[in-house]
Write a protein that holds these residues in place. Structure first.
Motif, PDB file in Angstrom:
ATOM      1  N   GLU A  43       0.835  -1.210   0.000  1.00 11.42           N
ATOM      2  CA  GLU A  43       0.000   0.000   0.000  1.00 11.42           C
ATOM      3  C   GLU A  43       0.868   1.259   0.000  1.00 11.42           C
ATOM      4  OE1 GLU A  43      -2.678  -0.399   3.272  1.00 11.42           O
ATOM      5  OE2 GLU A  43      -4.020  -1.781   2.200  1.00 11.42           O
ATOM      6  N   ARG A  44       1.993   1.223   0.698  1.00 11.49           N
ATOM      7  CA  ARG A  44       2.942   2.340   0.678  1.00 11.49           C
ATOM      8  C   ARG A  44       3.500   2.531  -0.735  1.00 11.49           C
ATOM      9  NH1 ARG A  44       5.544   7.065   1.224  1.00 11.49           N
ATOM     10  NH2 ARG A  44       7.747   6.897   1.758  1.00 11.49           N
ATOM     11  N   LEU A  45       3.893   1.421  -1.385  1.00 12.13           N
ATOM     12  CA  LEU A  45       4.422   1.504  -2.745  1.00 12.13           C
ATOM     13  C   LEU A  45       3.344   1.952  -3.728  1.00 12.13           C
ATOM     14  CD1 LEU A  45       6.632  -1.738  -2.901  1.00 12.13           C
ATOM     15  CD2 LEU A  45       7.239   0.550  -2.070  1.00 12.13           C
ATOM     16  N   ALA A  46       2.115   1.503  -3.506  1.00 10.08           N
ATOM     17  CA  ALA A  46       1.010   1.913  -4.386  1.00 10.08           C
ATOM     18  C   ALA A  46       0.755   3.405  -4.290  1.00 10.08           C
ATOM     19  CB  ALA A  46      -0.251   1.134  -4.020  1.00 10.08           C
ATOM     20  N   ASP A  47       0.869   3.954  -3.080  1.00  5.99           N
ATOM     21  CA  ASP A  47       0.672   5.393  -2.898  1.00  5.99           C
ATOM     22  C   ASP A  47       1.726   6.177  -3.685  1.00  5.99           C
ATOM     23  OD1 ASP A  47      -0.396   7.833  -1.541  1.00  5.99           O
ATOM     24  OD2 ASP A  47       1.584   7.815  -0.600  1.00  5.99           O
ATOM     25  N   ILE A  48       2.979   5.709  -3.648  1.00  5.09           N
ATOM     26  CA  ILE A  48       4.035   6.388  -4.400  1.00  5.09           C
ATOM     27  C   ILE A  48       3.789   6.235  -5.906  1.00  5.09           C
ATOM     28  CG2 ILE A  48       6.511   6.446  -4.877  1.00  5.09           C
ATOM     29  CD1 ILE A  48       6.936   5.384  -2.035  1.00  5.09           C
ATOM     30  N   LYS A  49       3.354   5.056  -6.317  1.00 10.23           N
ATOM     31  CA  LYS A  49       3.080   4.837  -7.752  1.00 10.23           C
ATOM     32  C   LYS A  49       1.971   5.778  -8.229  1.00 10.23           C
ATOM     33  CE  LYS A  49       1.769   1.282 -11.109  1.00 10.23           C
ATOM     34  NZ  LYS A  49       2.600   1.833 -12.193  1.00 10.23           N
ATOM     35  N   MET A  50       0.947   5.965  -7.414  1.00 12.43           N
ATOM     36  CA  MET A  50      -0.133   6.879  -7.802  1.00 12.43           C
ATOM     37  C   MET A  50       0.383   8.307  -7.940  1.00 12.43           C
ATOM     38  SD  MET A  50      -2.880   5.163  -8.357  1.00 12.43           S
ATOM     39  CE  MET A  50      -4.274   6.290  -8.235  1.00 12.43           C
ATOM     40  N   GLN A  51       1.410   8.655  -7.177  1.00  9.83           N
ATOM     41  CA  GLN A  51       1.974  10.008  -7.266  1.00  9.83           C
ATOM     42  C   GLN A  51       2.884  10.172  -8.480  1.00  9.83           C
ATOM     43  OE1 GLN A  51       3.516  11.647  -3.445  1.00  9.83           O
ATOM     44  NE2 GLN A  51       2.786   9.738  -2.551  1.00  9.83           N
ATOM     45  N   THR A  52       3.331   9.055  -9.051  1.00  8.88           N
ATOM     46  CA  THR A  52       4.286   9.150 -10.156  1.00  8.88           C
ATOM     47  C   THR A  52       3.649   8.914 -11.515  1.00  8.88           C
ATOM     48  OG1 THR A  52       4.929   6.848  -9.734  1.00  8.88           O
ATOM     49  CG2 THR A  52       6.304   8.570  -8.768  1.00  8.88           C
ATOM     50  N   ASP A  53       2.792   7.887 -11.650  1.00 12.20           N
ATOM     51  CA  ASP A  53       2.200   7.644 -12.980  1.00 12.20           C
ATOM     52  C   ASP A  53       0.710   7.313 -12.947  1.00 12.20           C
ATOM     53  OD1 ASP A  53       2.042   5.025 -12.114  1.00 12.20           O
ATOM     54  OD2 ASP A  53       3.368   4.206 -13.647  1.00 12.20           O
ATOM     55  N   TYR A  54       0.119   7.320 -11.773  1.00 12.80           N
ATOM     56  CA  TYR A  54      -1.319   7.051 -11.602  1.00 12.80           C
ATOM     57  C   TYR A  54      -1.749   5.691 -12.115  1.00 12.80           C
ATOM     58  CZ  TYR A  54      -4.951   9.839  -9.425  1.00 12.80           C
ATOM     59  OH  TYR A  54      -5.840  10.361  -8.517  1.00 12.80           O
ATOM     60  N   GLY A  55      -0.791   4.771 -12.157  1.00 13.54           N
ATOM     61  CA  GLY A  55      -1.160   3.395 -12.470  1.00 13.54           C
ATOM     62  C   GLY A  55      -0.662   2.917 -13.814  1.00 13.54           C
ATOM     63  N   THR A  56      -0.358   1.617 -13.873  1.00  9.35           N
ATOM     64  CA  THR A  56       0.038   0.962 -15.116  1.00  9.35           C
ATOM     65  C   THR A  56      -1.121   0.980 -16.107  1.00  9.35           C
ATOM     66  OG1 THR A  56       1.610  -0.453 -13.947  1.00  9.35           O
ATOM     67  CG2 THR A  56       0.818  -1.261 -16.063  1.00  9.35           C
ATOM     68  N   SER A  57      -0.800   1.065 -17.395  1.00 15.97           N
ATOM     69  CA  SER A  57      -1.814   1.109 -18.452  1.00 15.97           C
ATOM     70  C   SER A  57      -2.933   0.097 -18.222  1.00 15.97           C
ATOM     71  CB  SER A  57      -1.148   0.825 -19.800  1.00 15.97           C
ATOM     72  OG  SER A  57      -2.093   0.444 -20.767  1.00 15.97           O
TER      73      SER A  57
END
Length: 481
Positions: A347-361
């Motif tokens: 969940e911590r990594l997902a939060d950072i991912k949402m801040q960087t690319d808002y999710g994989t295609s």
């Protein structure tokens, strides 16, 4: 100069070749593609790119220096003039080069940059590339699945922070086949394993953290930890993988550290960590509270026998973060992978991912789900293993015919790579450069660790077999010289 990689001078034109090249380079400068202070590519690189001799490049550059567009700076090569020559259109450009030098992300090693450039040249035979050949990517299967998806409502919006629930369910089922119990809520979908490493570095590593890893390691060839200044500590390997006894010598450096390992068909050495060694490593990490990053992207590429179960499958304490991907087995362009770990971590990594690319295609995730469902992925793997067996045999035979007594290597049990030791008198760096001049690209060992200058990483996965055989023959000829 990426946009001009395909440009070549017109050999049939009445305009001299050097003037065509000077005009082309001038366009790069006046368009703002090469800004004030920018260092232009080396003469040798430009000569190879344009298919001319070096003296032609020298003449073209002298013409641009005479126009006041370029200047030679001792120790820094040739750069675009910081202060253009006086004229009606003169203006002082922004010094982007100074901004670039201050950036926090380190540039790639020069050799890695050279490899990346050469891989974009269709005329170069790629003998070190770590990806499947185009003919091994199941284009027909992917096209059929895209057709089926196109007849359904397309997933055009953003997915949940952890990724598509349907794909995470399929990944959960897929991992159960390895003995890994992972609920969808403990799985994060990422854009390939490399992004997983970036997110981990930003999410759980502190400034100055130590990353323990095998020596050699793929991680040395990239800057996968951009958010923090980390210290890479290489641990020797033997035939069973990372030597845990040597890791124990660093017990005082464990605080805040992590351990990164590729236990199955290691990149670049091809070594498979034995089952007992995996258990020993897990015990050590558990006793010392050392998070273990298990990069298992090559697991499905076994050729002789499946590798031992993942370390994650033995981990009852949740100390392992498990990284998987479809890039090595299905398609590198799909950009779909996953991280499995304790729910608070993902969940911590997902939060950072949402801040960087808002999710994989979302479309890539839907396609990956289709591949993993219904046995299509397993069918594809059977064909890939069959073809890699043929390719491995072809490279082995070529090495035995042309490099016997000149290189030392062992047969990998799977994956893509043969890790070959070269004689001290030859060295990997000059071989890399001389082979590239002849149109063959291989990966020098020194990009995988400071003590690996006597090695080459050869790959049997990408180049067509006749080209592979020609390349190994040329390598043997250079070694004999």
């Amino acid at each position: 100069m990426k946009g001009s990689l395909r440009w070549k001078p017109d050999q049939t034109s009445k305009i001299p070749i050097f003037k065509q090249i000077a005009g082309h380079l001038k366009e790069r400068i006046l368009s703002g593609e090469w800004t004030a202070g920018s260092r232009i590519p080396a003469q040798r690189q430009l000569a190879g790119q344009f298919g001319v001799n070096r003296s032609t490049i020298v003449t073209a550059l002298e013409e641009l220096k005479a126009e006041g567009l370029l200047e030679g700076i001792t120790g820094s090569g040739t750069r675009v003039r910081s202060t253009p020559a006086a004229g009606p259109d003169s203006s002082r450009s922004l010094d982007w080069d100074a901004y670039i030098r201050r950036g926090i992300h380190m540039p790639n090693l020069p050799a890695v940059q050279a490899i990346n450039r050469a891989e974009a040249d269709p005329a170069v035979v790629r003998l070190g590339t770590g990806e499947l050949a185009p003919e091994l990517i199941p284009s027909g299967m992917l096209q059929r699945m895209l057709g089926r998806l196109a007849r359904q409502p397309l997933p055009g919006g953003y997915e949940e922070p952890l990724g598509s629930p349907a794909l995470r369910s399929e990944v959960s089922r897929h991992l159960a086949g390895y003995g890994i119990t992972a609920s969808p809520s403990s799985i994060l979908i990422v854009s390939g394993a490399l992004q997983a490493l970036h997110l981990i570095s930003m999410g759980i590593l502190r400034q100055g953290a130590t990353v323990f890893l095998e020596n050699p390691s793929y991680l040395h060839s990239i800057h996968a930890m951009p958010a923090v200044h980390t210290r890479m500590a290489g641990i020797p390997m033997d035939g069973e993988g990372l030597r845990v006894d040597r890791l124990s010598e660093h017990a005082e450096d464990m605080n805040g550290a992590v351990l990164y390992t590729i236990p199955s068909f290691h990149n670049p050495s091809g070594i498979v960590m034995s089952g007992p060694r995996r258990a020993e490593l897990l015990r050590f990490c558990t006793e010392h509270g050392l998070p273990l990053l298990e990069d298992d992207v090559y697991r499905d590429l076994w050729l002789d026998a499946p590798p031992p179960p993942p370390i994650k499958s033995m981990d009852a304490g949740g100390i392992t973060l498990y990284i998987g991907s479809l890039s090595k087995t299905l398609s590198p362009g799909l950009r779909v992978g996953w991280v499995v770990g304790p729910q608070p971590v993902v969940e911590r990594l997902a939060d950072i991912k949402m801040q960087t690319d808002y999710g994989t295609s979302s479309i890539s995730q839907a396609l990956a789900r289709e591949c993993l469902a219904g046995g299509l992925y397993e069918e594809h793997l059977l064909r890939v293993r069959e073809q890699l067996l043929i390719r491995r045999s072809a490279m082995q035979e070529a090495l035995e015919q042309h490099c016997q007594g000149l290189l030392e290597w062992s047969t990998p049990q799977g994956g893509f790579y043969i890790w070959a030791k070269v004689p001290a008198r030859s060295g990997a760096k000059p071989l890399f450069q001389r082979m590239l001049k002849k149109g063959f690209l291989l990966n020098p060992g020194y990009v995988y660790g400071p003590s690996c200058g006597a090695y080459l990483r050869l790959s049997y996965a990408y180049a067509p077999i006749p080209d592979m055989q020609r390349g190994i023959r040329e390598l043997g000829a250079l070694l004999r010289q």
